[in-house]
Every structure is written in C-alpha cells, then in structure tokens.
Design an enzyme around this catalytic site. Structure first.
Site, PDB file in Angstrom:
ATOM      1  N   PHE A  12      21.036  -6.016   6.789  1.00  0.00           N
ATOM      2  CA  PHE A  12      22.505  -5.979   7.672  1.00  0.00           C
ATOM      3  C   PHE A  12      22.740  -5.361   9.055  1.00  0.00           C
ATOM      4  CE2 PHE A  12      27.276  -6.685   7.419  1.00  0.00           C
ATOM      5  CZ  PHE A  12      27.752  -7.305   8.613  1.00  0.00           C
ATOM      6  N   ALA A  84      19.260   1.240   1.631  1.00  0.00           N
ATOM      7  CA  ALA A  84      20.831   1.295   0.682  1.00  0.00           C
ATOM      8  C   ALA A  84      20.143   0.683  -0.293  1.00  0.00           C
ATOM      9  CB  ALA A  84      21.714   1.665   0.623  1.00  0.00           C
ATOM     10  N   SER A  86      22.826  -2.325  -1.934  1.00  0.00           N
ATOM     11  CA  SER A  86      24.296  -1.545  -1.179  1.00  0.00           C
ATOM     12  C   SER A  86      25.633  -2.383  -2.107  1.00  0.00           C
ATOM     13  CB  SER A  86      23.851  -2.432   0.226  1.00  0.00           C
ATOM     14  OG  SER A  86      23.726  -3.999   0.870  1.00  0.00           O
ATOM     15  N   THR A 126      30.515   5.156   2.462  1.00  0.00           N
ATOM     16  CA  THR A 126      30.769   3.673   2.976  1.00  0.00           C
ATOM     17  C   THR A 126      32.321   4.787   2.506  1.00  0.00           C
ATOM     18  OG1 THR A 126      31.390   1.929   2.202  1.00  0.00           O
ATOM     19  CG2 THR A 126      29.822   3.641   0.209  1.00  0.00           C
ATOM     20  N   ASP A 127      33.620   3.490   2.652  1.00  0.00           N
ATOM     21  CA  ASP A 127      34.250   4.238   1.969  1.00  0.00           C
ATOM     22  C   ASP A 127      34.370   4.708   0.964  1.00  0.00           C
ATOM     23  OD1 ASP A 127      34.811   1.550   2.090  1.00  0.00           O
ATOM     24  OD2 ASP A 127      36.762   1.580   2.805  1.00  0.00           O
ATOM     25  N   GLU A 128      33.949   3.307   0.041  1.00  0.00           N
ATOM     26  CA  GLU A 128      34.002   3.284  -1.458  1.00  0.00           C
ATOM     27  C   GLU A 128      33.994   4.828  -1.889  1.00  0.00           C
ATOM     28  OE1 GLU A 128      32.149  -0.176  -2.809  1.00  0.00           O
ATOM     29  OE2 GLU A 128      32.513  -1.500  -0.981  1.00  0.00           O
ATOM     30  N   TYR A 151      27.089   1.369  -7.756  1.00  0.00           N
ATOM     31  CA  TYR A 151      27.236   1.585  -6.312  1.00  0.00           C
ATOM     32  C   TYR A 151      27.917   2.934  -5.554  1.00  0.00           C
ATOM     33  CZ  TYR A 151      27.936   1.096  -1.290  1.00  0.00           C
ATOM     34  OH  TYR A 151      27.703   0.721   0.052  1.00  0.00           O
ATOM     35  N   LYS A 155      25.810   6.750  -3.974  1.00  0.00           N
ATOM     36  CA  LYS A 155      26.455   7.281  -2.332  1.00  0.00           C
ATOM     37  C   LYS A 155      27.420   8.036  -2.665  1.00  0.00           C
ATOM     38  CE  LYS A 155      26.305   4.858   1.195  1.00  0.00           C
ATOM     39  NZ  LYS A 155      24.968   4.539   2.059  1.00  0.00           N
ATOM     40  N   LEU A 191      30.877 -11.142   0.079  1.00  0.00           N
ATOM     41  CA  LEU A 191      32.296 -11.654  -0.049  1.00  0.00           C
ATOM     42  C   LEU A 191      32.085 -13.254   1.190  1.00  0.00           C
ATOM     43  CD1 LEU A 191      35.319 -13.369  -1.061  1.00  0.00           C
ATOM     44  CD2 LEU A 191      35.770 -11.687   1.209  1.00  0.00           C
ATOM     45  N   ASP A 273      37.097 -11.799 -13.257  1.00  0.00           N
ATOM     46  CA  ASP A 273      37.346 -10.111 -12.262  1.00  0.00           C
ATOM     47  C   ASP A 273      36.302  -9.587 -12.990  1.00  0.00           C
ATOM     48  OD1 ASP A 273      38.396  -8.818 -10.650  1.00  0.00           O
ATOM     49  OD2 ASP A 273      39.979  -7.877 -11.401  1.00  0.00           O
ATOM     50  N   HIS A 277      37.029  -3.230 -11.386  1.00  0.00           N
ATOM     51  CA  HIS A 277      37.280  -4.257  -9.310  1.00  0.00           C
ATOM     52  C   HIS A 277      38.065  -3.097  -8.816  1.00  0.00           C
ATOM     53  CE1 HIS A 277      37.785  -7.582  -6.945  1.00  0.00           C
ATOM     54  NE2 HIS A 277      37.125  -6.542  -6.704  1.00  0.00           N
TER      55      HIS A 277
HETATM   56  P1  NAD Z   1      21.754  -4.239   3.228  1.00  0.00           P
HETATM   57  O1  NAD Z   1      21.706  -4.506   1.684  1.00  0.00           O
HETATM   58  O2  NAD Z   1      21.880  -5.371   4.149  1.00  0.00           O
HETATM   59  O3  NAD Z   1      20.496  -3.473   3.606  1.00  0.00           O
HETATM   60  C1  NAD Z   1      19.345  -2.411   3.488  1.00  0.00           C
HETATM   61  C2  NAD Z   1      18.094  -1.854   3.823  1.00  0.00           C
HETATM   62  O4  NAD Z   1      17.785  -1.274   3.352  1.00  0.00           O
HETATM   63  C3  NAD Z   1      17.560  -3.796   3.293  1.00  0.00           C
HETATM   64  O5  NAD Z   1      16.375  -3.733   4.495  1.00  0.00           O
HETATM   65  C4  NAD Z   1      16.268  -2.946   2.204  1.00  0.00           C
HETATM   66  O6  NAD Z   1      14.997  -3.580   2.535  1.00  0.00           O
HETATM   67  C5  NAD Z   1      16.292  -1.427   2.646  1.00  0.00           C
HETATM   68  N1  NAD Z   1      15.977  -1.047   1.681  1.00  0.00           N
HETATM   69  C6  NAD Z   1      16.352  -0.757   0.302  1.00  0.00           C
HETATM   70  N2  NAD Z   1      15.923   0.111   0.186  1.00  0.00           N
HETATM   71  C7  NAD Z   1      15.265   0.813   0.224  1.00  0.00           C
HETATM   72  C8  NAD Z   1      14.014   2.247   0.038  1.00  0.00           C
HETATM   73  N3  NAD Z   1      13.586   2.114  -0.977  1.00  0.00           N
HETATM   74  N4  NAD Z   1      12.944   2.135   0.903  1.00  0.00           N
HETATM   75  C9  NAD Z   1      13.544   1.695   2.662  1.00  0.00           C
HETATM   76  N5  NAD Z   1      14.114   0.476   3.016  1.00  0.00           N
HETATM   77  C10 NAD Z   1      14.911  -0.023   1.652  1.00  0.00           C
HETATM   78  O7  NAD Z   1      22.726  -3.188   3.154  1.00  0.00           O
HETATM   79  P2  NAD Z   1      23.626  -3.280   4.542  1.00  0.00           P
HETATM   80  O8  NAD Z   1      25.049  -3.919   4.414  1.00  0.00           O
HETATM   81  O9  NAD Z   1      22.974  -2.989   6.082  1.00  0.00           O
HETATM   82  O10 NAD Z   1      24.366  -1.739   4.751  1.00  0.00           O
HETATM   83  C11 NAD Z   1      23.787  -0.869   5.353  1.00  0.00           C
HETATM   84  C12 NAD Z   1      24.148   0.863   4.673  1.00  0.00           C
HETATM   85  O11 NAD Z   1      25.473   0.808   5.432  1.00  0.00           O
HETATM   86  C13 NAD Z   1      23.960   1.232   3.430  1.00  0.00           C
HETATM   87  O12 NAD Z   1      23.957   2.513   3.496  1.00  0.00           O
HETATM   88  C14 NAD Z   1      25.336   1.460   2.840  1.00  0.00           C
HETATM   89  O13 NAD Z   1      25.159   1.384   1.329  1.00  0.00           O
HETATM   90  C15 NAD Z   1      25.534   1.012   4.378  1.00  0.00           C
HETATM   91  N6  NAD Z   1      27.707   0.626   4.460  1.00  0.00           N
HETATM   92  C16 NAD Z   1      27.554  -0.775   3.836  1.00  0.00           C
HETATM   93  C17 NAD Z   1      28.869  -1.486   4.654  1.00  0.00           C
HETATM   94  C18 NAD Z   1      29.648  -2.835   4.287  1.00  0.00           C
HETATM   95  O14 NAD Z   1      30.120  -3.807   3.831  1.00  0.00           O
HETATM   96  N7  NAD Z   1      27.591  -4.078   4.152  1.00  0.00           N
HETATM   97  C19 NAD Z   1      30.302  -0.870   4.888  1.00  0.00           C
HETATM   98  C20 NAD Z   1      29.863   0.384   4.839  1.00  0.00           C
HETATM   99  C21 NAD Z   1      28.280   0.866   4.599  1.00  0.00           C
HETATM  100  P1  TYD Z   2      31.708  -7.307  -1.313  1.00  0.00           P
HETATM  101  O1  TYD Z   2      31.560  -8.350  -0.425  1.00  0.00           O
HETATM  102  O2  TYD Z   2      30.740  -7.082  -2.836  1.00  0.00           O
HETATM  103  O3  TYD Z   2      32.527  -6.141  -1.478  1.00  0.00           O
HETATM  104  P2  TYD Z   2      32.751  -4.671  -1.843  1.00  0.00           P
HETATM  105  O4  TYD Z   2      32.828  -4.935  -3.285  1.00  0.00           O
HETATM  106  O5  TYD Z   2      31.489  -3.285  -1.373  1.00  0.00           O
HETATM  107  O6  TYD Z   2      34.560  -4.341  -0.703  1.00  0.00           O
HETATM  108  O7  TYD Z   2      33.227  -7.953  -2.336  1.00  0.00           O
HETATM  109  C1  TYD Z   2      33.857  -7.319  -1.508  1.00  0.00           C
HETATM  110  C2  TYD Z   2      35.475  -7.961  -2.529  1.00  0.00           C
HETATM  111  O8  TYD Z   2      35.549  -9.100  -2.268  1.00  0.00           O
HETATM  112  C3  TYD Z   2      36.131  -7.456  -3.503  1.00  0.00           C
HETATM  113  O9  TYD Z   2      37.251  -7.166  -3.466  1.00  0.00           O
HETATM  114  C4  TYD Z   2      35.272  -8.620  -4.431  1.00  0.00           C
HETATM  115  C5  TYD Z   2      35.678 -10.043  -4.100  1.00  0.00           C
HETATM  116  N1  TYD Z   2      34.960 -10.919  -4.066  1.00  0.00           N
HETATM  117  C6  TYD Z   2      35.024 -12.351  -4.998  1.00  0.00           C
HETATM  118  O10 TYD Z   2      36.167 -12.471  -4.769  1.00  0.00           O
HETATM  119  N2  TYD Z   2      34.289 -13.100  -4.671  1.00  0.00           N
HETATM  120  C7  TYD Z   2      33.075 -12.696  -4.596  1.00  0.00           C
HETATM  121  O11 TYD Z   2      31.649 -13.821  -4.918  1.00  0.00           O
HETATM  122  C8  TYD Z   2      32.153 -11.888  -4.306  1.00  0.00           C
HETATM  123  C9  TYD Z   2      31.178 -11.424  -3.904  1.00  0.00           C
HETATM  124  C10 TYD Z   2      33.293 -10.414  -3.751  1.00  0.00           C
END
Ligand code: NAD
Ligand code: TYD
Length: 338
Positions: A12, A84, A86, A126-128, A151, A155, A191, A273, A277
């Site tokens: 993504f 990652a 994720s 990530t902020d997590e 997760y 990280k 979500l 839940d 969480h």
């Molecule tokens: P995503 O799951 O959509 O994409 C992860 C990508 O990594 C995929 O294309 C997958 O094929 C690739 N991948 C997984 N394992 C691999 C491996 N062993 N070798 C090579 N490629 C591999 O994740 P995303 O939401 O795009 O997140 C990207 C980064 O940003 C992650 O490091 C995540 O921790 C961080 N991040 C995400 C969010 C969020 O809201 N999505 C927020 C803060 C930080």
């Molecule tokens: P998510 O998108 O999985 O991100 P993260 O847990 O990494 O913050 O979830 C965002 C919030 O939405 C989280 O509090 C969990 C909640 N959630 C639901 O209530 N229902 C769902 O089906 C999903 C995927 C998440």
C-alpha cells in the site's frame, strides 16, 4: 541520480511512494524489492512499470545473497525499508512471520547497507511502537518504546536494531514513525478499506469492542511526502514522528463511510474485541514540522471522500483480492467473533 532501494514497494504505502516519486522526480532511480506476499500487488504500480528509472525485483529481504547482489549491481546508496508484515490481527493469528520479515529481514538489509556504505538508511516504522495512550497526551519522539502486539513488538525490535547500527557502526540511519494511513491501494484487511468494501457489498461492518478506540489518520501521500523529505533532509541518527493531528474514534469513521455511501447504520455489528487492543494513538509531529518544514496538505474530509470514490471506481482491483485467499483469512478472523 539517487540510486535507491525501496523494499515492500508493491504494498500500500510503498507503491504510493514509488508512483508519487516517479511522477514528480527524475533524479531518482528506484529498485523495488518485494516478495509479493498476499499484500504485494504489481497492479498498484501500473503507472510506473515502464518508467526507465524503475526496476522491480521479486524477492525476500531475508535473502542475503539477493540483497547483496542488488546493492552491488545497482550501486545502491539509499535504502527505504517499507517491507513488512503489517497487520496487527494477522500477527495475533500467527506471529512468527512478523519476526522473520520485520526483524531478521531488516537485519539483512542493515548488514548489506553497512557493507556497501550507503549514504542513508531510512526505516519506515510506526507510532504503534510507543504502545497505547490514555484519553490525553501525544506520542513524541522521546516517548518510551512500549509495544503491545506481536506486530508492534517486531517493528520496535527493528527500530532498536537500526539505532544500534547507528550507534555502534556509525551507520547513517533515519527512522520515521507514522500514524494510521488511508488512501488508494490499501489492502482490505485494514479498517477503512474493509468498511468501505463491506458497505458497498451490503455486508456487516465488524466493529471491535465498543468502537471507541482512537486512531490518528493521515492520507498516504502526506506520509510519503514526509518520507521523501526525511530521506533528503533528515538529520542522521534521528527519529521523526509523522501525523496529521486527525484523531477519530473507529465508530465515527465507520458511520462516516456509511453516510458517504448512503447506507444504513444497521450494517454495523459490534463484535468481540481484539486481544490486547491499543486504546488510543495520537502523534505529536511538531519535530518534523519545525525542523524540516513538513505539513500535511490533505484534509481528512476531502481525502476520505476521494478514497471512498477510489474504491467505488476500482472494483476490479479489490474484487480480485477478496475472491482469493482473503476469504480464508476473513472467515478465520471474523466468523467466530460474534
Ligand atoms: P502492506 O502490507 O500493504 O505492504 C507490505 C509490502 O511488503 C507488500 O508488498 C509485501 O509483499 C512486502 N513484503 C512483505 N514481506 C516481505 C519480505 N520478506 N521481503 C520483501 N517484501 C516483503 O504494508 P503497508 O501498509 O504499505 O506498510 C508499509 C510499511 O509502513 C510497513 O513497514 C509498516 O509497518 C509501516 N507503516 C504502516 C502504516 C499503515 O497505516 N499502513 C502506518 C505506519 C507505518
Ligand atoms: P487497523 O486498520 O487494523 O489498524 P491498527 O490496528 O494497526 O491501528 O485497525 C484500526 C482500528 O480499527 C483498530 O482500533 C481496530 C479497529 N478495527 C475494527 O474495529 N474492525 C475491523 O474489522 C478492523 C480491521 C479494525
């Protein structure tokens, strides 16, 4: 020309990053190393695939030989590690792959980056990693690391390792910690896309617990503009929080999506839940704003509308996803949750 290895560029955030950079810059040559797990999708990169400044390599960041080959062949000087596992819920179902990819994989990249003396290594975190907040306060870069899920612990481990390589070997590292992203090409396990797609399909919307958990939402392009800036101007060894000061309760997001799609709130279903969480995330991004001059450009109101419309207009993209292995995951995750 900046020769840059982007890992996880078919996911993504990584694919949005590559599309954004190649549209706006001609001084970057990008090698995208991605394993194409369930979350990786080359369709996300259609607009970039024929760009002469772009190469895709299918492979695992844990593959030492392949990673070293890429550094040597393409004379890599910059690394951005997006790759990652994720998703928190998947990490609860099975943690091992999270530690393998997020920890061991990052170590393989660090070792190669050390050997080839890269100029900058940017770890996308990530902020997590900060854990969970009570009703008040914000995460700053000096908030202690205190992750709660498999997760976030993987990280956090990667962040500590990156900092150790800076401290011990003088590696030019940077870390960004961003809040929850939304936008096009987000895999429908998260979500916002899950709720949009279920609403479109008139399926129940599974809200965990009381629906009052808070996340701080940022549009993916604002995140990626910050990543671009930190890569170029960030101070070596530093951590930068990224967030758009947009805290919302989950139930508010779900209701807003239903409203935009003109659907009934009867679709909402409160379910068991998530174990462990985290209650609330909220980011203080004043460091990157004051030191590097970054500011979010997108308002939540317009970017969420754009995102919902994107899913409405790109059914093919997500219909293919939700008809495959996703069904198995969805059933495992949601069927016995009521
Ligand atoms: P995503 O799951 O959509 O994409 C992860 C990508 O990594 C995929 O294309 C997958 O094929 C690739 N991948 C997984 N394992 C691999 C491996 N062993 N070798 C090579 N490629 C591999 O994740 P995303 O939401 O795009 O997140 C990207 C980064 O940003 C992650 O490091 C995540 O921790 C961080 N991040 C995400 C969010 C969020 O809201 N999505 C927020 C803060 C930080
Ligand atoms: P998510 O998108 O999985 O991100 P993260 O847990 O990494 O913050 O979830 C965002 C919030 O939405 C989280 O509090 C969990 C909640 N959630 C639901 O209530 N229902 C769902 O089906 C999903 C995927 C998440």
């Amino acid at each position: 020309m900046k020769k840059i290895l982007v890992t996880g560029g078919a996911g993504f955030i990584g694919s949005n990053f590559i599309n954004h950079i190649l549209k706006n810059r001609d001084d970057y040559f990008i090698v995208n190393l991605d394993k194409l797990t369930y979350a990786g999708n080359l369709e996300n990169l259609k607009e970039s695939e024929n760009n002469p400044n772009y190469v895709f390599v299918k492979g695992d960041i844990q593959n030492n030989e392949l990673v070293n080959y890429i550094f040597e062949k393409y004379q890599i000087k910059y690394v951005i590690n997006f790759a990652a596992e994720s998703h928190v819920d998947r990490s609860i179902l099975g943690a091992e792959v999270f530690y393998r990819t997020n920890v061991i994989g990052t170590n393989v990249l660090l070792e190669a980056a050390k050997r080839f003396e890269v100029e900058r290594f940017l770890q996308i975190s990530t902020d997590e990693v900060y854990g969970s907040l009570g009703p008040t306060g914000l995460f700053t870069e000096s908030t202690p690391i205190s992750p709660n899920s498999p997760y976030s612990s993987s990280k956090a481990a990667a962040d500590l390792m990156v900092q150790a390589y800076h401290h011990t070997y003088g590696m030019p590292t940077l870390i960004t910690r961003c809040s929850n992203n939304y936008g096009p090409y987000q895999f429908p396990e998260k979500l916002i896309p899950l709720m949009i797609i279920n609403s479109i399909n008139n399926k129940k919307l599974p809200v965990y617990g009381d629906g009052l958990n808070v996340r701080d939402w940022i549009y993916v392009i604002d995140h990626n503009r910050a990543v671009e800036l930190v890569l170029e101007k960030g101070k070596i060894g530093e951590v930068y929080n990224i967030g758009a000061s947009n805290e919302m309760k989950n139930i508010e997001i779900v209701k807003l999506i239903l409203k935009h799609l003109n659907k009934s709130e009867d679709l909402i279903e409160y379910v068991k839940d998530r174990p462990g969480h985290d209650r609330r995330y909220a980011i203080d991004s004043s460091k990157i704003q004051n030191e590097l001059g970054w500011k979010p450009q997108f308002s939540f109101e317009s970017a969420i509308q754009y995102t919902i419309d994107w899913y409405l207009n790109n059914r093919q993209w997500w219909e293919r996803i939700i008809s495959g292995d996703y069904i198995k995951y969805y059933n495992e995750q949601y069927l016995n949750r009521k």
